[in-house]
Design a protein around this motif. Structure first.
Motif, short mmCIF file in Angstrom:
data_model
loop_
_atom_site.label_atom_id
_atom_site.label_comp_id
_atom_site.label_asym_id
_atom_site.label_seq_id
_atom_site.Cartn_x
_atom_site.Cartn_y
_atom_site.Cartn_z
N SER A 25 37.01 40.60 43.11
CA SER A 25 36.59 41.98 43.32
C SER A 25 37.04 42.83 42.13
CB SER A 25 37.16 42.54 44.62
OG SER A 25 38.58 42.53 44.60
N GLY A 26 36.51 44.02 42.06
CA GLY A 26 36.79 44.89 40.94
C GLY A 26 35.72 44.77 39.88
N ARG A 27 36.13 44.68 38.63
CA ARG A 27 35.20 44.65 37.51
C ARG A 27 34.70 43.22 37.26
NH1 ARG A 27 37.56 47.63 32.40
NH2 ARG A 27 38.23 48.97 34.13
N THR A 28 34.00 42.69 38.25
CA THR A 28 33.58 41.29 38.19
C THR A 28 32.51 41.02 37.14
OG1 THR A 28 32.01 41.67 39.99
CG2 THR A 28 34.20 40.87 40.58
N SER A 29 31.77 42.04 36.74
CA SER A 29 30.74 41.86 35.73
C SER A 29 31.31 41.51 34.37
CB SER A 29 29.87 43.12 35.61
OG SER A 29 30.64 44.24 35.22
N SER A 30 32.59 41.70 34.20
CA SER A 30 33.24 41.40 32.94
C SER A 30 33.70 39.95 32.82
CB SER A 30 34.46 42.31 32.74
OG SER A 30 35.49 42.00 33.66
N LEU A 31 33.50 39.16 33.88
CA LEU A 31 34.02 37.80 33.91
C LEU A 31 33.08 36.80 33.27
CD1 LEU A 31 35.58 37.64 37.48
CD2 LEU A 31 36.72 38.11 35.31
N TYR A 32 33.65 35.89 32.52
CA TYR A 32 32.90 34.82 31.90
C TYR A 32 32.97 33.53 32.73
CZ TYR A 32 31.83 31.05 28.63
OH TYR A 32 31.31 29.93 28.03
N SER A 33 34.15 33.25 33.25
CA SER A 33 34.32 32.02 34.00
C SER A 33 35.42 32.19 35.04
CB SER A 33 34.67 30.85 33.07
OG SER A 33 35.91 31.06 32.43
N MET A 34 35.40 31.30 36.01
CA MET A 34 36.46 31.21 37.00
C MET A 34 36.79 29.75 37.22
SD MET A 34 35.53 34.17 39.80
CE MET A 34 36.94 33.73 40.82
N GLY A 35 38.00 29.52 37.66
CA GLY A 35 38.40 28.14 37.86
C GLY A 35 39.68 28.02 38.66
N TRP A 36 40.19 26.80 38.66
CA TRP A 36 41.37 26.47 39.44
C TRP A 36 42.38 25.72 38.62
CZ3 TRP A 36 41.74 28.25 44.41
CH2 TRP A 36 40.56 28.70 45.00
N PHE A 37 43.63 26.07 38.80
CA PHE A 37 44.77 25.36 38.26
C PHE A 37 45.66 24.94 39.42
CE2 PHE A 37 43.12 27.61 34.73
CZ PHE A 37 43.58 27.01 33.57
N ARG A 38 46.57 24.03 39.16
CA ARG A 38 47.50 23.63 40.20
C ARG A 38 48.86 23.32 39.59
NH1 ARG A 38 45.01 17.72 42.01
NH2 ARG A 38 45.69 16.54 40.14
N GLN A 39 49.88 23.44 40.40
CA GLN A 39 51.23 23.15 39.97
C GLN A 39 51.98 22.45 41.09
OE1 GLN A 39 53.48 26.53 38.55
NE2 GLN A 39 54.81 25.20 37.34
N ALA A 92 49.96 20.35 45.74
CA ALA A 92 50.35 21.34 44.73
C ALA A 92 50.02 22.72 45.25
CB ALA A 92 49.61 21.09 43.42
N VAL A 93 50.52 23.71 44.54
CA VAL A 93 50.04 25.07 44.73
C VAL A 93 48.83 25.25 43.84
CG1 VAL A 93 50.55 27.53 44.52
CG2 VAL A 93 52.33 25.95 45.30
N TYR A 94 47.72 25.65 44.42
CA TYR A 94 46.49 25.83 43.68
C TYR A 94 46.27 27.31 43.41
CZ TYR A 94 45.13 20.98 44.28
OH TYR A 94 45.07 19.61 44.21
N TYR A 95 45.98 27.62 42.14
CA TYR A 95 45.78 28.99 41.71
C TYR A 95 44.35 29.21 41.24
CZ TYR A 95 50.90 29.17 41.52
OH TYR A 95 52.23 29.12 41.82
N CYS A 96 43.73 30.23 41.75
CA CYS A 96 42.45 30.67 41.23
C CYS A 96 42.68 31.47 39.96
CB CYS A 96 41.73 31.52 42.27
SG CYS A 96 40.11 32.13 41.77
#
Length: 118
Positions: A25-39, A92-96
């Motif tokens: 949410s917010g200024r989503t038009s500015s986003l190029y990509s999204m993904g997931w990391f984990r630790q 793991a803890v998964y982070y968006c």
């Protein structure tokens, strides 16, 4: 600014499935990509998967290829991570995460715990 809200984490037995969601949410038009990391405990944070908003191109960590699928719903500004055939080492803890079009700004979700049991 962009805010990322995750859901879908939990406890699952090995071989099972789990679906993570990340709503931007917010200024989503500015986003190029999204993904997931984990630790995982005692390990460094690692890249899992990502997807570009405009092209829909994807990339995956080698160990999750064929098991995990990242997808997007552009209208809902939401990214999903479908995790199948889960293994103990997936715990793991998964982070968006999200990256701006200019590549100048990164955003992170709060993290959600995924625990795979035997």
């Amino acid at each position: 600014q962009v805010q990322l809200v995750e859901s879908g984490g939990g406890l699952v037995q090995a071989g099972g499935s789990l679906r993570l969601s990340c709503a931007a949410s917010g200024r989503t038009s500015s986003l190029y990509s999204m993904g997931w990391f984990r630790q995982a405990p005692g390990k460094e944070r690692e890249f899992v998967a990502d997807i570009t908003w405009s092209f829909g191109s994807t990339d995956y960590l080698d160990s999750v290829k064929g098991r995990f699928t990242i997808s997007r719903d552009n209208a809902k500004n939401t990214v999903y991570l479908q995790m199948n055939s889960l293994k103990l080492e997936d715990t793991a803890v998964y982070y968006c995460a999200a990256r701006s079009l200019q590549g100048s700004t990164d955003y992170w979700g709060q993290g959600t715990q995924v625990t795979v049991s035997s």
